[in-house]
Design a protein around this motif. Structure first.
Motif, short mmCIF file in Angstrom:
data_model
loop_
_atom_site.label_atom_id
_atom_site.label_comp_id
_atom_site.label_asym_id
_atom_site.label_seq_id
_atom_site.Cartn_x
_atom_site.Cartn_y
_atom_site.Cartn_z
N PHE A 64 -4.95 0.71 1.36
CA PHE A 64 -4.85 1.81 0.40
C PHE A 64 -6.16 2.59 0.36
CE2 PHE A 64 -4.59 3.19 -4.25
CZ PHE A 64 -3.74 4.26 -3.97
N HIS B 129 -6.36 4.77 3.37
CA HIS B 129 -5.50 5.95 3.22
C HIS B 129 -6.17 6.99 2.34
CE1 HIS B 129 -1.79 8.30 2.75
NE2 HIS B 129 -2.15 8.43 1.49
N ALA C 255 0.83 -1.20 0.00
CA ALA C 255 0.00 0.00 0.00
C ALA C 255 0.87 1.26 0.00
CB ALA C 255 -0.93 0.00 1.22
N GLU D 227 2.34 2.08 -3.36
CA GLU D 227 1.40 2.73 -4.27
C GLU D 227 1.21 4.20 -3.90
OE1 GLU D 227 -1.22 2.99 -7.52
OE2 GLU D 227 0.33 1.55 -6.95
N ILE D 228 1.18 4.49 -2.61
CA ILE D 228 1.08 5.89 -2.16
C ILE D 228 2.27 6.69 -2.65
CG2 ILE D 228 1.07 7.39 -0.14
CD1 ILE D 228 -0.38 5.04 1.33
#
Length: 459
Positions: free
Chosen positions: A249, A252, A133, A136-137
């Protein structure tokens, strides 16, 4: 418009279209030599060229910045900071040439390094849901323009209905979504801060939440409903292999929307620039907590309206990080699994509630201005375990001159020499060293004892 270096993406787009450089240059109305410079990352894409590319080819222009091999030059540089590569002395020009000339090879290197980790063979937590995750952020540099735009529009709408954001969100939930907001005693919600009771059509919040956290939790619920399309599009596009990573994700992104609703992009950026990024003043102006403002500062990367590229990290007393965002800073301080005890980030625990400032220099010569303060989890009651964290923020020293907290500091003067944890630090004779650097042969001299317990082969 800020400069956009995207040579490898333009090359990939051209090859997918089956065009030569000359043919593509003719369609774009530029010379083949100029296109060659763009593809070699020696010229930026202008706004006109970006519009022309979008008109001629069916693609999402955001992919030009979100799809860099290995996460882009800064992410590759962070991997190359590993001690096993330090004798190679790969400079920035060589790195950019590699990314421009062999983007596939750079991506392969990044994947292999992430899979094997430092040391050349030990398995890492590359498949861990939190790692997936966070990767990807960081691929988005923790900036999601669609969420910012949606939150900004909703914030403007809510401001027209009520002066108080919390009251406006509560009314929006009640009128549009048939959800009543209730504050419940801690005896009713002993182990929860927020609960959605669909049977009673209630969003229930704990009385232990402070005003900023109540607003955030209410905004989180509103975002999960009204920004669902934008959030699900991002989650689907991430194509995360783990269900847990996907949910992390999504959480977030929903929290990102809630923070953007409390601190709308344009108004927040104007306030940052007017106050010198004074976090405590920004807290009061936007009714937010220190950690909420800190997180928001890492997201200010809107094209044409960028803020300073901050990084953020949250650690406990053992030095373990529970949150870390490099944003657009490219800071290796965030990526490192270990942290140097000489960094005054840790000293903030000794002075609760007060901001600690520091100017540090890494082994690669980069200098960073950082500041940190303690925060406490919401919902804590008397007699509970005294959980405590430190939230640290930082920016490259050469960019810190406009910060209110940097006033009075000589940003070009002496800095604290630190490393990225003992296993990645190659500074000799460090009295604080607890382990030798990885990949370096140890030296022994039975007749002499240095400042450090470990001596090793230096560069």
């Amino acid at each position: 418009m800020a400069k956009l270096i995207a040579g490898h993406q333009v090359r990939r787009l051209r090859r997918q279209a089956g065009l030569s450089q000359a043919a593509m240059a003719e369609q774009l109305g530029i010379s083949a030599s100029y296109l060659n410079l763009i593809e070699r990352n020696q010229r930026p894409l202008t706004a006109q060229l970006l519009v022309r590319l979008t008109e001629l080819f069916d693609f999402d222009p955001r992919s030009l910045s979100a799809g860099s091999p290995g996460g882009g030059p800064e992410a590759i540089r962070r991997r190359l900071n590993d001690p096993m590569f330090q004798d190679l002395e790969i400079d920035r020009a060589e790195l950019e040439e590699w990314l421009a000339g062999a983007p596939g090879g750079a991506e392969a290197f990044a994947r292999a390094y992430d899979r094997l980790g430092s040391g050349g063979g030990a398995a890492t937590d590359a498949a861990d849901p939190m790692t997936l995750a966070r990767r990807e952020i960081e691929r988005w540099r923790n900036h999601f323009p669609d969420l910012d735009a949606a939150a900004e529009g909703l914030a403007d709408e809510l401001r027209l209905s009520a002066g108080d954001l919390y009251a406006a969100i509560a009314e929006r939930l009640r009128v549009k979504h048939s959800l009543t907001l209730r504050i419940l005693p801690v005896e009713v919600l002993p182990d929860a801060l927020r609960r959605l009771d669909l049977h009673a059509r209630q969003l229930q919040l704990s009385e232990m939440l402070d005003p900023a956290s109540r607003t955030f939790q209410a905004a989180f619920q509103l975002g999960s409903i009204e920004a669902r399309a934008e959030i699900e599009a991002l989650v689907k596009g991430a194509a995360l292999p783990e269900r847990a990573a996907e949910r992390l994700f999504r959480r977030h992104l929903t929290g990102y929307f809630a923070a953007a609703l409390m601190m709308p992009y344009a108004r927040f950026l104007r306030a940052c620039e007017a106050t010198g990024y004074d976090v405590e003043l920004l807290q009061r102006r936007f009714g937010a907590g220190f950690e909420q403002v800190a997180h928001r500062l890492t997201t200010l990367q809107r094209v044409g309206a960028r803020g300073l590229p901050f990084f953020m990290i949250r650690i406990d007393r053992a030095g373990q990080s529970s949150k870390r965002y490099a944003g657009a800073s490219g800071a290796p301080l965030v990526e490192a699994d270990g942290r140097c005890p000489l960094w005054r980030l840790h000293a903030a625990f000794d002075r609760p509630g007060r901001i600690e400032r520091d100017l540090v220099e890494l082994t690669d010569g980069s200098r960073w201005f950082s500041f940190a303060r303690t925060v406490h989890p919401q919902g804590r009651r008397a007699g509970d375990v005294g959980a405590e964290f430190v939230v640290g923020l930082g920016v490259a020293a050469e960019l810190a001159g406009s910060l209110a907290l940097a006033r009075g500091m000589d940003l070009t003067g002496t800095a604290t020499p630190i490393g990225l944890g003992c296993r990645q630090c190659t500074r000799p004779q460090c009295p604080q060293r607890s382990a030798p650097p990885a990949g370096r042969a140890l030296l022994f001299n039975e007749r002499e004892r240095g400042l450090s317990a470990f001596s090793f082969v230096e560069d």
